[in-house]
Design an enzyme around this catalytic site. Structure first.
Site, short mmCIF file in Angstrom:
data_model
loop_
_atom_site.label_atom_id
_atom_site.label_comp_id
_atom_site.label_asym_id
_atom_site.label_seq_id
_atom_site.Cartn_x
_atom_site.Cartn_y
_atom_site.Cartn_z
N SER A 105 6.29 3.32 13.16
CA SER A 105 4.91 3.54 13.37
C SER A 105 4.51 4.16 14.81
CB SER A 105 3.98 2.06 13.60
OG SER A 105 2.78 2.09 14.13
N ALA A 106 3.45 5.07 14.77
CA ALA A 106 2.98 5.35 16.16
C ALA A 106 2.59 4.50 17.33
CB ALA A 106 1.80 6.40 15.84
N LYS A 137 8.82 -3.26 15.80
CA LYS A 137 8.97 -1.82 15.37
C LYS A 137 10.03 -1.23 16.24
CE LYS A 137 6.68 -1.72 11.40
NZ LYS A 137 7.48 -1.76 10.22
N TYR A 159 3.82 -7.17 17.08
CA TYR A 159 3.85 -6.04 15.92
C TYR A 159 4.46 -4.72 16.33
CZ TYR A 159 2.96 -2.55 12.45
OH TYR A 159 3.16 -1.46 11.67
N ASN A 162 -8.81 -4.92 9.11
CA ASN A 162 -8.64 -4.46 10.57
C ASN A 162 -9.01 -3.11 10.75
OD1 ASN A 162 -8.05 -7.35 11.56
ND2 ASN A 162 -6.22 -6.93 10.54
N TYR A 193 0.88 -1.26 0.31
CA TYR A 193 0.00 0.01 0.08
C TYR A 193 0.87 1.19 -0.05
CZ TYR A 193 -3.36 3.39 1.97
OH TYR A 193 -3.95 4.44 2.20
N LEU A 249 -9.81 1.00 10.01
CA LEU A 249 -11.11 1.71 9.99
C LEU A 249 -11.53 2.02 8.51
CD1 LEU A 249 -13.63 2.88 11.33
CD2 LEU A 249 -12.40 5.07 11.36
N ARG A 264 -12.37 -2.43 21.33
CA ARG A 264 -11.53 -3.42 20.95
C ARG A 264 -10.19 -3.45 21.85
NH1 ARG A 264 -8.90 -2.86 14.78
NH2 ARG A 264 -8.41 -0.90 15.70
N PRO A 265 -9.75 -4.76 22.40
CA PRO A 265 -8.69 -4.67 23.30
C PRO A 265 -7.70 -4.08 22.59
CG PRO A 265 -9.90 -7.01 23.03
CD PRO A 265 -10.61 -6.01 21.87
P1 NAD Z 1 1.60 -3.42 3.08
O1 NAD Z 1 1.31 -5.05 3.38
O2 NAD Z 1 0.74 -3.04 2.07
O3 NAD Z 1 2.93 -3.71 2.67
C1 NAD Z 1 4.20 -4.26 2.95
C2 NAD Z 1 4.60 -5.00 1.69
O4 NAD Z 1 5.94 -5.76 2.17
C3 NAD Z 1 3.61 -6.06 1.24
O5 NAD Z 1 3.78 -5.77 -0.18
C4 NAD Z 1 4.45 -7.35 1.60
O6 NAD Z 1 4.00 -8.32 0.49
C5 NAD Z 1 5.77 -7.11 1.75
N1 NAD Z 1 6.49 -7.95 2.52
C6 NAD Z 1 6.01 -8.49 3.89
N2 NAD Z 1 7.33 -9.30 4.37
C7 NAD Z 1 8.11 -9.33 3.23
C8 NAD Z 1 9.38 -10.05 3.37
N3 NAD Z 1 9.87 -10.71 4.16
N4 NAD Z 1 10.09 -9.85 2.15
C9 NAD Z 1 9.72 -8.92 1.29
N5 NAD Z 1 8.31 -8.43 1.20
C10 NAD Z 1 7.92 -8.50 2.31
O7 NAD Z 1 1.63 -2.45 4.15
P2 NAD Z 1 1.97 -1.02 4.08
O8 NAD Z 1 0.60 -0.47 4.62
O9 NAD Z 1 2.18 -0.48 3.08
O10 NAD Z 1 3.13 -0.64 5.26
C11 NAD Z 1 4.19 -0.59 4.91
C12 NAD Z 1 5.08 -0.54 6.01
O11 NAD Z 1 4.59 0.63 7.06
C13 NAD Z 1 4.99 -1.68 7.06
O12 NAD Z 1 6.48 -2.08 7.62
C14 NAD Z 1 4.16 -1.44 8.09
O13 NAD Z 1 4.29 -1.98 9.49
C15 NAD Z 1 4.36 0.19 8.28
N6 NAD Z 1 3.20 0.96 8.82
C16 NAD Z 1 2.09 0.69 8.47
C17 NAD Z 1 1.08 1.37 8.81
C18 NAD Z 1 -0.54 1.18 8.00
O14 NAD Z 1 -1.51 1.74 8.87
N7 NAD Z 1 -0.43 1.06 7.05
C19 NAD Z 1 1.17 2.21 9.95
C20 NAD Z 1 2.48 2.36 10.53
C21 NAD Z 1 3.49 1.68 9.81
C1 UD1 Z 2 -4.09 0.17 14.09
C2 UD1 Z 2 -3.07 -0.87 14.83
C3 UD1 Z 2 -1.77 -0.08 15.01
C4 UD1 Z 2 -1.16 0.60 13.93
C5 UD1 Z 2 -2.37 1.41 13.01
C6 UD1 Z 2 -1.75 1.92 11.73
C7 UD1 Z 2 -4.51 -2.37 16.38
C8 UD1 Z 2 -4.88 -2.48 17.71
N1 UD1 Z 2 -3.69 -1.01 16.11
O1 UD1 Z 2 -4.12 1.08 14.87
O2 UD1 Z 2 -0.69 -0.99 15.73
O3 UD1 Z 2 0.18 1.07 14.05
O4 UD1 Z 2 -3.47 0.48 12.93
O5 UD1 Z 2 -1.94 0.94 10.93
O6 UD1 Z 2 -4.82 -2.99 15.17
N2 UD1 Z 2 -12.19 1.11 14.30
C9 UD1 Z 2 -13.71 0.97 14.46
N3 UD1 Z 2 -14.22 -0.07 13.91
C10 UD1 Z 2 -13.23 -1.07 12.77
C11 UD1 Z 2 -11.80 -0.31 12.90
C12 UD1 Z 2 -11.35 0.55 13.55
O7 UD1 Z 2 -14.37 1.65 15.02
O8 UD1 Z 2 -13.91 -1.92 12.37
C13 UD1 Z 2 -11.83 2.34 15.14
C14 UD1 Z 2 -10.89 1.82 16.15
O9 UD1 Z 2 -11.22 1.42 17.51
C15 UD1 Z 2 -10.09 3.19 16.18
C16 UD1 Z 2 -10.07 3.77 14.89
O10 UD1 Z 2 -11.11 3.22 14.32
O11 UD1 Z 2 -10.48 4.14 17.33
C17 UD1 Z 2 -8.65 3.68 14.11
O12 UD1 Z 2 -8.80 2.04 14.12
P1 UD1 Z 2 -7.70 1.46 13.09
O13 UD1 Z 2 -7.94 1.95 11.55
O14 UD1 Z 2 -7.64 0.03 13.27
O15 UD1 Z 2 -6.02 1.92 13.60
P2 UD1 Z 2 -5.43 2.17 15.04
O16 UD1 Z 2 -6.30 1.48 15.96
O17 UD1 Z 2 -5.15 3.58 15.38
#
Ligand code: NAD
Ligand code: UD1
Length: 336
Positions: free
Chosen positions: A124-125, A152, A148, A197, A11, A199, A291-292
């Site tokens: 990540s935050a 980080k 997870y 998972n 993504y 929102l 959600r826990p």
């Molecule tokens: P994503 O799952 O869409 O992208 C991660 C990519 O890494 C995927 O294409 C997956 O196939 C690849 N990948 C996973 N393990 C691998 C491995 N061992 N070798 C090679 N490729 C591998 O996730 P994203 O949302 O794009 O997130 C990117 C990064 O940002 C991740 O490290 C994630 O933890 C971090 N991050 C994401 C969020 C979020 O909410 N999306 C928030 C904070 C941090």
């Molecule tokens: C989640 C991850 C966090 C990660 C972040 C960014 C969990 C517990 N935490 O955070 O580790 O860094 O994503 O990817 O998964 N919500 C609903 N209904 C839903 C989904 C979410 O009400 O179906 C609410 C949640 O309670 C929260 C908000 O929406 O208040 C955002 O949720 P979400 O998108 O899952 O992100 P985070 O919980 O902030």
């Protein structure tokens, strides 16, 4: 600059590749496709009109990485590859440590061999745990409540140690808040392989009719409407932050850490309302239990990134929901 992008089919990685190529950089992607599709690579090429070399390589595969590095000789790396599902990380903790921690160690080994020592890391935050107050600055105490988040934190610490032991390294730790939205073309976006998972993917799948009803996890938090408050940031703004971080590394700063967020908090119901207003769709929802592991409020103080990187988010919540919807409605089955 020639940039290796690990996880570039995912993504945030695919959006960052668009920004890199558009800005005139070269990008090379390694991704094992465990949570993504090669179609994203083709779409990035279609959007930009540029080539994006892709290798299906796992970051735990030393020889595979070695070959790609030898062939392309990148100057810097943006390291997105990782697993990111919190619940799954509790059930499969070893897999998360192997993938996210061991994978980063192997990657750094190979990079070191090739003298590629400028690295941007996706943190990540979540490393702030349950913060005592908001907005959150980079010097807040760090903690983790699940494997997870701990992966980080551990990688952040490993990267700091690495830079101390070898001063060739310059590393940016970017702590993302809640990335949402999609490229304005509607060609690339977030494509969760399972029931989402997070929102916004859940909301948009309700809007498109794939899911029945959103569960709002708790309406009794100490927030303005009782629902959780987060700092949603448009994925294109977030991607551009990576380009600014790469530029910063040219100044050889050692290790730098930045929050990438907007500095604004929006509740779950704010996001639902914005989505309804911008798309004309009704989002069916019900109030469910908390959600826990969830926290009440989480939003960034993003002033350090503004001051030191010259970066700030420019896209607002309406842009985020409109772009999410364009991607979801044009691609109801994601990448198919
Ligand atoms: P994503 O799952 O869409 O992208 C991660 C990519 O890494 C995927 O294409 C997956 O196939 C690849 N990948 C996973 N393990 C691998 C491995 N061992 N070798 C090679 N490729 C591998 O996730 P994203 O949302 O794009 O997130 C990117 C990064 O940002 C991740 O490290 C994630 O933890 C971090 N991050 C994401 C969020 C979020 O909410 N999306 C928030 C904070 C941090
Ligand atoms: C989640 C991850 C966090 C990660 C972040 C960014 C969990 C517990 N935490 O955070 O580790 O860094 O994503 O990817 O998964 N919500 C609903 N209904 C839903 C989904 C979410 O009400 O179906 C609410 C949640 O309670 C929260 C908000 O929406 O208040 C955002 O949720 P979400 O998108 O899952 O992100 P985070 O919980 O902030």
């Amino acid at each position: 600059m020639r940039v290796l992008v690990t996880g570039g089919a995912g993504y945030i990685g695919s959006h960052t590749c668009v920004e890199l190529l558009t800005a005139g950089h070269e990008a090379i992607v390694v991704d094992n496709l465990s949570n993504s599709s090669e179609e994203a690579i083709r779409r990035v090429e279609a959007i930009t009109g540029k080539q994006l070399p892709f290798y299906q390589v796992d970051i735990r595969d030393y020889d595979g990485l070695d070959e790609v590095l030898g062939k392309h000789q990148p100057e810097a790396v943006i390291h997105f590859a990782g697993l990111k599902a919190v619940g799954e990380s509790v059930e499969k903790s070893l897999l998360y440590y192997q993938n996210n921690v061991q994978g980063t160690l192997t990657l750094c080994d190979v990079l070191s061999k090739h003298g590629v020592c400028d690295l941007v890391f996706s943190s990540s935050a979540t490393v702030y745990g349950d913060p005592a107050s908001v907005p959150i600055t980079e010097d807040f105490p760090l903690s983790a409540t699940n494997p997870y988040g701990r992966s980080k934190l551990i990688v952040e610490e490993i990267l700091r140690d690495l830079q101390v032991s070898d001063s060739r390294w310059n590393i940016a730790l970017l702590r993302y808040f809640n990335p949402v939205g999609a490229h304005h073309s509607g060609q690339i976006g977030e494509d969760p392989s399972d029931i989402p998972n997070n929102l916004m993917p859940f909301v948009s799948q309700v809007a498109v009719g794939k899911l029945e009803c959103l569960s709002v996890f708790g309406d009794d938090y100490p927030t303005k409407d009782g629902t959780g408050v987060r700092d949603y940031i448009h994925v294109v703004d977030l991607s551009i932050g990576h380009l600014r971080a790469l530029e910063k590394l040219q100044q050889k700063p050692g290790v730098v850490t930045y929050n990438l967020g907007t500095g604004n908090g929006y509740s779950v119901l704010d996001m639902v309302k914005a989505f309804e207003e911008q798309t004309g769709r009704t989002i069916k929802y019900r109030i469910a239990d908390r959600r826990p592991g969830d926290i009440a409020m989480c939003y960034a103080d993003a002033s350090q990134a503004k001051k030191e990187l010259g970066w700030e988010a420019t896209r607002d919540v309406n842009d985020m929901v409109r772009d999410t919807w364009r991607w979801q409605s044009q691609n109801p089955q994601g990448y198919g």
